[in-house]
Design an enzyme around this catalytic site. Structure first.
Site, PDB file in Angstrom:
ATOM      1  N   HIS A   1      -0.614  -5.748   7.179  1.00  0.00           N
ATOM      2  CA  HIS A   1      -1.100  -4.767   6.458  1.00  0.00           C
ATOM      3  C   HIS A   1      -0.797  -4.968   4.915  1.00  0.00           C
ATOM      4  O   HIS A   1      -0.756  -3.261   4.790  1.00  0.00           O
ATOM      5  CB  HIS A   1      -1.484  -4.047   7.154  1.00  0.00           C
ATOM      6  CG  HIS A   1      -1.838  -3.196   8.540  1.00  0.00           C
ATOM      7  ND1 HIS A   1      -1.507  -2.065   9.153  1.00  0.00           N
ATOM      8  CD2 HIS A   1      -3.133  -4.069   9.132  1.00  0.00           C
ATOM      9  CE1 HIS A   1      -2.446  -2.257  10.745  1.00  0.00           C
ATOM     10  NE2 HIS A   1      -3.030  -3.809  10.286  1.00  0.00           N
TER      11      HIS A   1
ATOM     12  N   ARG B   1      -7.987 -14.357   3.281  1.00  0.00           N
ATOM     13  CA  ARG B   1      -7.236 -13.585   3.613  1.00  0.00           C
ATOM     14  C   ARG B   1      -6.002 -14.806   4.683  1.00  0.00           C
ATOM     15  O   ARG B   1      -6.989 -14.967   5.587  1.00  0.00           O
ATOM     16  CB  ARG B   1      -7.875 -12.508   4.478  1.00  0.00           C
ATOM     17  CG  ARG B   1      -6.343 -11.939   5.747  1.00  0.00           C
ATOM     18  CD  ARG B   1      -7.191 -10.080   6.222  1.00  0.00           C
ATOM     19  NE  ARG B   1      -6.296  -9.758   7.243  1.00  0.00           N
ATOM     20  CZ  ARG B   1      -6.429  -9.287   7.870  1.00  0.00           C
ATOM     21  NH1 ARG B   1      -7.418  -9.044   8.757  1.00  0.00           N
ATOM     22  NH2 ARG B   1      -5.259  -8.689   8.729  1.00  0.00           N
TER      23      ARG B   1
ATOM     24  N   GLU C   1      -9.014  -3.330   1.051  1.00  0.00           N
ATOM     25  CA  GLU C   1      -7.768  -4.452   1.097  1.00  0.00           C
ATOM     26  C   GLU C   1      -8.773  -6.301   0.160  1.00  0.00           C
ATOM     27  O   GLU C   1      -7.876  -6.486  -0.220  1.00  0.00           O
ATOM     28  CB  GLU C   1      -7.451  -5.615   2.411  1.00  0.00           C
ATOM     29  CG  GLU C   1      -6.542  -4.448   3.273  1.00  0.00           C
ATOM     30  CD  GLU C   1      -6.508  -4.227   4.782  1.00  0.00           C
ATOM     31  OE1 GLU C   1      -7.312  -3.695   5.497  1.00  0.00           O
ATOM     32  OE2 GLU C   1      -5.714  -4.956   5.793  1.00  0.00           O
TER      33      GLU C   1
ATOM     34  N   ARG D   1      -3.544  -1.491  21.289  1.00  0.00           N
ATOM     35  CA  ARG D   1      -1.821  -2.347  21.776  1.00  0.00           C
ATOM     36  C   ARG D   1      -1.348  -0.762  21.987  1.00  0.00           C
ATOM     37  O   ARG D   1      -1.382   0.259  21.543  1.00  0.00           O
ATOM     38  CB  ARG D   1      -2.351  -3.092  19.955  1.00  0.00           C
ATOM     39  CG  ARG D   1      -2.240  -4.040  20.199  1.00  0.00           C
ATOM     40  CD  ARG D   1      -1.787  -4.863  18.600  1.00  0.00           C
ATOM     41  NE  ARG D   1      -3.433  -4.495  17.704  1.00  0.00           N
ATOM     42  CZ  ARG D   1      -3.327  -5.152  16.950  1.00  0.00           C
ATOM     43  NH1 ARG D   1      -2.646  -5.171  15.716  1.00  0.00           N
ATOM     44  NH2 ARG D   1      -4.182  -5.151  15.822  1.00  0.00           N
TER      45      ARG D   1
ATOM     46  N   ASN E   1     -12.164 -13.007   4.909  1.00  0.00           N
ATOM     47  CA  ASN E   1     -11.302 -13.248   6.136  1.00  0.00           C
ATOM     48  C   ASN E   1     -12.326 -13.895   7.087  1.00  0.00           C
ATOM     49  O   ASN E   1     -12.673 -12.879   7.817  1.00  0.00           O
ATOM     50  CB  ASN E   1     -11.643 -11.645   6.145  1.00  0.00           C
ATOM     51  CG  ASN E   1     -11.068 -10.883   7.394  1.00  0.00           C
ATOM     52  OD1 ASN E   1      -9.902 -11.403   7.902  1.00  0.00           O
ATOM     53  ND2 ASN E   1      -9.800  -9.898   7.081  1.00  0.00           N
TER      54      ASN E   1
END
Ligand code: ADP
Length: 395
Positions: free
Chosen positions: A176, A87, A381, A237, A10
């Site tokens: 996601h 990823r 993940e 965010r 990743n």
């Protein structure tokens, strides 16, 4: 049967997370992170079995980190790698599933960089560096957006002129996907359903946060959109704001787009509301001591999460259960309880004892009798990326 080995990568702009996984095993053989890439203080740290080690990197280039990884992989792998799973954040509309990386896939990831300028170029840097270091292994791209490509048009289209979609690919994509797919799959297995069967709401709550409605293994709607800014309140965010906010800030404060992007992505969310931190654990501690900003930040976070989950119900014919995952979803009994306190209208009810005592890292049911199911399910993940990479090679 021997178990195949997969290296999962990743690669972000300043870090590379990696894990060496054996097919079907829960825990990685070895995992770690190269951090502060691009700076003079780059380092590589990893853990395997009971050991943890760290080295400094001579320079902060991604290629240097990847080259330093090579002997570590050799040291911990007892057989050759079967795949390297990468990823990739934005697959646009090109990719509905994982892809073996070739020149055309690299071109498409590059073409999608306009939609994810912070992420896709970093992902590509990692892919190129890894392909140089592991030239004889199959490299597979697993996209955050791919799982959501099953959304119907009424969920993915913005109410904007057609040309912006047709000519500029402006639509909702969602992110996601790997996590939402993994936990809903786990939920179907844990509850004795056929693989992928079920009508689930999934709440992935980490530094980034999103909700998703999943019906029989397919994403029907999700809270993130063109970019990972839309939807829930997150660490830094803002999530949804009035789209006219940009114009208002420009007119009243003279702010340009760069300043406004910085505000909405880095200075808002839990951090902006609390004036304290983006870290939920610290906010909970501060709230317990009466910090008004921390109390408000948690309340807004939970209320907006509940509202998003209600809206996701529109995408499902019924509700089998709600799943919490990610650092906050898995660990914060308080966030789960405050969110569910707003959701009595659809009959979701917590077993407070089970919620308060949910063990760390283990899938646990936390609903009261008579309620649709509520589960805490640890996400993984990397495991999903490893599985998808191998499944692709099997076809
Ligand atoms: P990322 O999106 O970077 O992978 P994580 O999924 O690790 O992030 O989630 C990080 C968030 O989880 C942080 O806000 C952190 O405070 C929160 N978190 C982790 N453990 C707890 C805990 N025990 N209680 C409350 N929040 C927690």
């Amino acid at each position: 049967m021997t178990q195949r080995l997969v290296l999962v990568i990743n690669c972000g702009s300043s870090s590379i997370k990696f894990a060496l996984r054996r097919e079907a095993d829960g825990k990685p053989l070895m995992s770690g992170i190269a951090e502060r890439l691009g700076s003079g203080q780059a380092s590589l740290s990893w853990r395997a079995a009971n050991t943890q080690q760290e080295i400094t990197l001579a320079d902060g280039a991604h290629a240097t980190a990847m080259t330093a990884l090579m002997p570590l992989i050799k040291q911990h792998a007892d057989q050759p790698l079967s795949a390297v799973g990468h990823r990739v954040v934005h697959g646009g509309e090109h990719f509905t599933q994982a892809q073996q990386i070739d020149a055309s896939v690299l071109d498409a990831i590059q073409a999608n960089a306009a939609l994810a300028p912070l992420h896709n170029p970093a992902n590509l840097t990692g892919i190129h560096a890894a392909m140089r270091v592991f030239p004889d292994v199959a490299h597979v791209a697993v996209f955050d957006t791919a799982f959501h490509q099953s959304m119907p048009a009424h969920a993915y289209r913005y109410a904007l002129p057609e040309a912006l979609y047709q000519q500029h690919a402006i639509r909702r994509y969602g992110f996601h996907g790997t996590s939402h797919q993994y936990v809903t799959d786990q939920a179907s297995k844990l509850t004795g359903r056929q693989p992928e069967e079920g009508a689930w709401l999934s709440a992935h709550l980490g530094n980034g946060c999103s909700t998703c409605a999943v019906l029989n293994g397919r994403s029907m709607d999700t809270s993130m959109g063109l970019t990972p800014l839309e939807g829930l309140v997150m660490g830094t965010r803002s999530g949804d704001v009035d789209p006219n906010l940009h114009a208002h800030l420009q007119r009243t404060l003279g702010w340009d787009l760069v300043r406004i992007e910085q505000l909405l992505n880095r200075e808002s969310g839990l951090l902006g509301l609390s004036g304290l931190t983006n870290d939920m654990r610290q906010l909970e501690e501060a709230a317990a001591q009466g910090h008004a900003g921390a109390i408000l930040a948690i309340e807004v976070f939970c209320y907006r999460l509940a509202r998003s989950l209600f809206s996701m119900c529109a995408a499902l014919p019924r509700l089998d259960g709600l799943l919490f995952t990610g650092g906050i979803g898995e660990n914060s009994a308080k966030v789960r309880a405050r969110t569910l306190a707003h959701m009595a209208a659809i009959g979701l009810k917590l077993d407070h004892h089970a919620n308060d005592n949910a063990p760390r890292g283990v899938a646990t049911a936390i609903h009261a009798q008579g309620s649709p199911m509520i589960w805490v399910i640890p996400t993984d993940e990397e495991r999903q990326i490893a599985q998808e990479s191998l499944a692709l090679l099997d076809h």
